[in-house]
Design an enzyme around this catalytic site. Structure first.
Site, PDB file in Angstrom:
ATOM      1  N   SER A  85     -63.353  60.211  39.477  1.00  0.00           N
ATOM      2  CA  SER A  85     -63.512  61.228  38.290  1.00  0.00           C
ATOM      3  C   SER A  85     -64.080  62.401  38.625  1.00  0.00           C
ATOM      4  O   SER A  85     -64.458  62.882  37.595  1.00  0.00           O
ATOM      5  CB  SER A  85     -64.144  60.338  37.367  1.00  0.00           C
ATOM      6  OG  SER A  85     -63.259  59.610  36.512  1.00  0.00           O
ATOM      7  N   THR A 187     -68.317  60.979  36.310  1.00  0.00           N
ATOM      8  CA  THR A 187     -68.846  62.527  36.185  1.00  0.00           C
ATOM      9  C   THR A 187     -70.398  62.600  36.759  1.00  0.00           C
ATOM     10  O   THR A 187     -71.257  61.833  36.575  1.00  0.00           O
ATOM     11  CB  THR A 187     -69.154  62.832  34.478  1.00  0.00           C
ATOM     12  OG1 THR A 187     -67.901  62.976  34.026  1.00  0.00           O
ATOM     13  CG2 THR A 187     -69.678  64.230  34.320  1.00  0.00           C
ATOM     14  N   THR A 205     -66.411  67.303  36.652  1.00  0.00           N
ATOM     15  CA  THR A 205     -65.630  65.887  36.391  1.00  0.00           C
ATOM     16  C   THR A 205     -64.150  66.365  36.495  1.00  0.00           C
ATOM     17  O   THR A 205     -63.820  67.458  36.099  1.00  0.00           O
ATOM     18  CB  THR A 205     -66.066  65.237  34.929  1.00  0.00           C
ATOM     19  OG1 THR A 205     -65.544  64.019  34.844  1.00  0.00           O
ATOM     20  CG2 THR A 205     -65.695  66.414  33.748  1.00  0.00           C
ATOM     21  N   ARG A 215     -56.545  68.518  27.394  1.00  0.00           N
ATOM     22  CA  ARG A 215     -58.019  68.127  26.914  1.00  0.00           C
ATOM     23  C   ARG A 215     -59.102  68.597  27.720  1.00  0.00           C
ATOM     24  O   ARG A 215     -59.240  68.348  28.690  1.00  0.00           O
ATOM     25  CB  ARG A 215     -57.667  66.570  26.796  1.00  0.00           C
ATOM     26  CG  ARG A 215     -58.941  65.753  26.337  1.00  0.00           C
ATOM     27  CD  ARG A 215     -60.028  65.644  27.469  1.00  0.00           C
ATOM     28  NE  ARG A 215     -61.272  64.596  26.817  1.00  0.00           N
ATOM     29  CZ  ARG A 215     -62.364  64.314  27.439  1.00  0.00           C
ATOM     30  NH1 ARG A 215     -62.357  64.509  28.523  1.00  0.00           N
ATOM     31  NH2 ARG A 215     -63.079  63.424  26.990  1.00  0.00           N
ATOM     32  N   GLY A 217     -63.414  67.937  27.902  1.00  0.00           N
ATOM     33  CA  GLY A 217     -64.524  67.242  27.458  1.00  0.00           C
ATOM     34  C   GLY A 217     -65.807  67.788  27.330  1.00  0.00           C
ATOM     35  O   GLY A 217     -65.768  69.134  27.207  1.00  0.00           O
ATOM     36  N   THR A 238     -72.966  61.885  30.440  1.00  0.00           N
ATOM     37  CA  THR A 238     -71.619  61.447  30.937  1.00  0.00           C
ATOM     38  C   THR A 238     -71.349  60.412  29.930  1.00  0.00           C
ATOM     39  O   THR A 238     -71.910  59.990  28.957  1.00  0.00           O
ATOM     40  CB  THR A 238     -72.195  60.522  32.354  1.00  0.00           C
ATOM     41  OG1 THR A 238     -70.963  60.040  32.781  1.00  0.00           O
ATOM     42  CG2 THR A 238     -73.354  59.473  32.028  1.00  0.00           C
ATOM     43  N   GLY A 239     -69.976  59.940  30.041  1.00  0.00           N
ATOM     44  CA  GLY A 239     -69.354  59.096  28.992  1.00  0.00           C
ATOM     45  C   GLY A 239     -68.219  59.833  28.232  1.00  0.00           C
ATOM     46  O   GLY A 239     -67.613  60.919  28.809  1.00  0.00           O
ATOM     47  N   GLY A 241     -66.906  62.063  26.282  1.00  0.00           N
ATOM     48  CA  GLY A 241     -66.857  63.601  25.915  1.00  0.00           C
ATOM     49  C   GLY A 241     -66.988  64.034  24.379  1.00  0.00           C
ATOM     50  O   GLY A 241     -67.607  64.748  23.978  1.00  0.00           O
TER      51      GLY A 241
HETATM   52  C1  SD4 Z   1     -65.546  63.678  29.690  1.00  0.00           C
HETATM   53  N1  SD4 Z   1     -67.700  63.087  29.962  1.00  0.00           N
HETATM   54  O1  SD4 Z   1     -64.726  64.425  30.277  1.00  0.00           O
HETATM   55  C2  SD4 Z   1     -66.734  63.288  30.702  1.00  0.00           C
HETATM   56  C3  SD4 Z   1     -66.234  61.946  31.352  1.00  0.00           C
HETATM   57  C4  SD4 Z   1     -67.618  61.130  31.978  1.00  0.00           C
HETATM   58  O2  SD4 Z   1     -68.362  59.536  32.705  1.00  0.00           O
HETATM   59  O3  SD4 Z   1     -68.503  61.732  31.884  1.00  0.00           O
HETATM   60  N2  SD4 Z   1     -67.247  60.115  32.513  1.00  0.00           N
HETATM   61  O4  SD4 Z   1     -65.558  63.288  28.560  1.00  0.00           O
END
Ligand code: SD4
Length: 330
Positions: A85, A187, A205, A215, A217, A238-239, A241
């Site tokens: 990722s 990320t 990321t 898209r 994030g 992270t997570g 977005g």
């Molecule tokens: C996103 N925050 O593109 C990133 C993805 C991510 O752990 O953090 N994954 O939304």
């Protein structure tokens, strides 16, 4: 209080004290210097943060700059095709294109960012080039690629055979439902405090797997995926977005620290804010993950996430270690 006023006040106290007892003045000044600062220190998201921290530590332990440390730390992960990722080997969007997002911020509010950048292995260094060599703070898509090429970055195919195979499998029913802590978990966000007492951060990321083409994030958005205020602290996320952008998450974490919260409390307050907003919008919390890590000027750190499964790595004088943060959804 701003640092100049604080300094003048200290000098005033010391001058007054030295008039009375010169030997005591030095002791007084020493007692006011924050000797307890835990520096240098570097924090980064997920298990691969351990390797990234090790790289960053090579710079931090030699009195190097936090900015260089965070860039070199995350480059290690961008270059690794096994990390699915981030950078090279990252999962593509639904059209099979690997599009990368990254940003960087130093201790003087210098910022640089790229979004939806294709074909360049190290978007973090392109973000740094945007910061240092353009009058702008963010370049996206084709413009970001064109700029990178003028700066000597090499155009490469970032879609590895493994990622291509998985994507073709995904195309069979083409459902966009990223699996929490698995398809969206890589990320790398890194924040560091160097031996000079300066903070910097980097975040990079390939974004959510099988996202719509175009898209973007939170990760390349200053204040969402990363924020640094050298008077207060730094945070990265992270997570999902979309949830982080909705609350300008890392800016929120840093502002909470400014109001006196510890890094730990600031992260948990910000996560709870996201949880409450998600609930009020009728979202299933089980399908969302957001994790924050934060660091303040004293080198104190903290982390918090919505649900179990997030990890982060810390490297300070005590060594490099992986920690599991507290989470909201029990
Ligand atoms: C996103 N925050 O593109 C990133 C993805 C991510 O752990 O953090 N994954 O939304």
């Amino acid at each position: 209080m701003n640092s100049r006023r604080t300094f003048l006040k200290k000098i005033g106290v010391v001058t007054a004290a030295s008039a009375l007892a010169p030997l005591k003045a030095a002791e007084l000044l020493e007692s006011m210097t924050p000797l307890s600062v835990n520096k240098p220190i570097v924090l980064s998201t997920w298990d691969f943060g351990l390797q990234a921290n090790k790289e960053a530590w090579k710079i931090l332990s030699q009195n190097g700059k936090a900015l260089d440390a965070v860039e070199q730390g995350v480059i290690l992960v961008e270059n690794d095709p096994a990390e699915r990722s981030v950078g090279y080997g990252g999962r593509p969007d639904r059209d099979g294109k690997v599009t990368l997002d990254a940003c960087i911020m130093d201790h003087q509010y210098n910022i640089g960012s790229v979004a939806a950048l294709e074909h360049i292995k190290n978007p973090i260094s392109v973000a740094r080039a945007v910061m240092e060599r353009t009058p702008h703070v963010m370049l996206v898509g084709h413009g970001a690629l064109e700029f990178a090429l003028t700066q000597g970055f090499k155009k490469e195919n970032l879609l590895t055979p493994e990622s291509e195979k998985e994507w073709k499998e995904w195309l069979k029913d083409s459902k966009y439902k990223p699996i929490v802590n698995i398809e969206n978990h890589d990320t790398i966000g890194m924040i560091a405090l160097d031996a000079h007492g300066n903070l910097s951060g980097a975040c990079t990321t390939s974004g959510m797997a099988y996202k719509m083409h175009g898209r973007v994030g939170d990760s390349p958005i200053i204040g969402a995926g990363l924020f640094v205020d050298n008077e207060v602290g730094a945070a990265t996320a992270t997570g999902h977005g979309e949830e982080v952008i909705r609350t300008v998450g890392t800016h929120l974490v840093v502002e909470l620290m400014r109001q006196g919260h510890t890094p730990q409390n600031a992260c948990s307050e910000a996560v709870e804010r996201i949880v409450n907003i998600a609930k009020s919008r009728g979202k299933s919390l089980k399908e969302i993950q957001v994790g924050f890590i934060a660091l303040n000027k004293k080198g104190e750190y903290g982390a918090y996430c919505i649900q179990d499964g997030f990890s982060f790595a810390v490297h300070d004088q005590k060594g490099n270690r992986l920690e599991k943060p507290e989470f909201s959804l029990k």
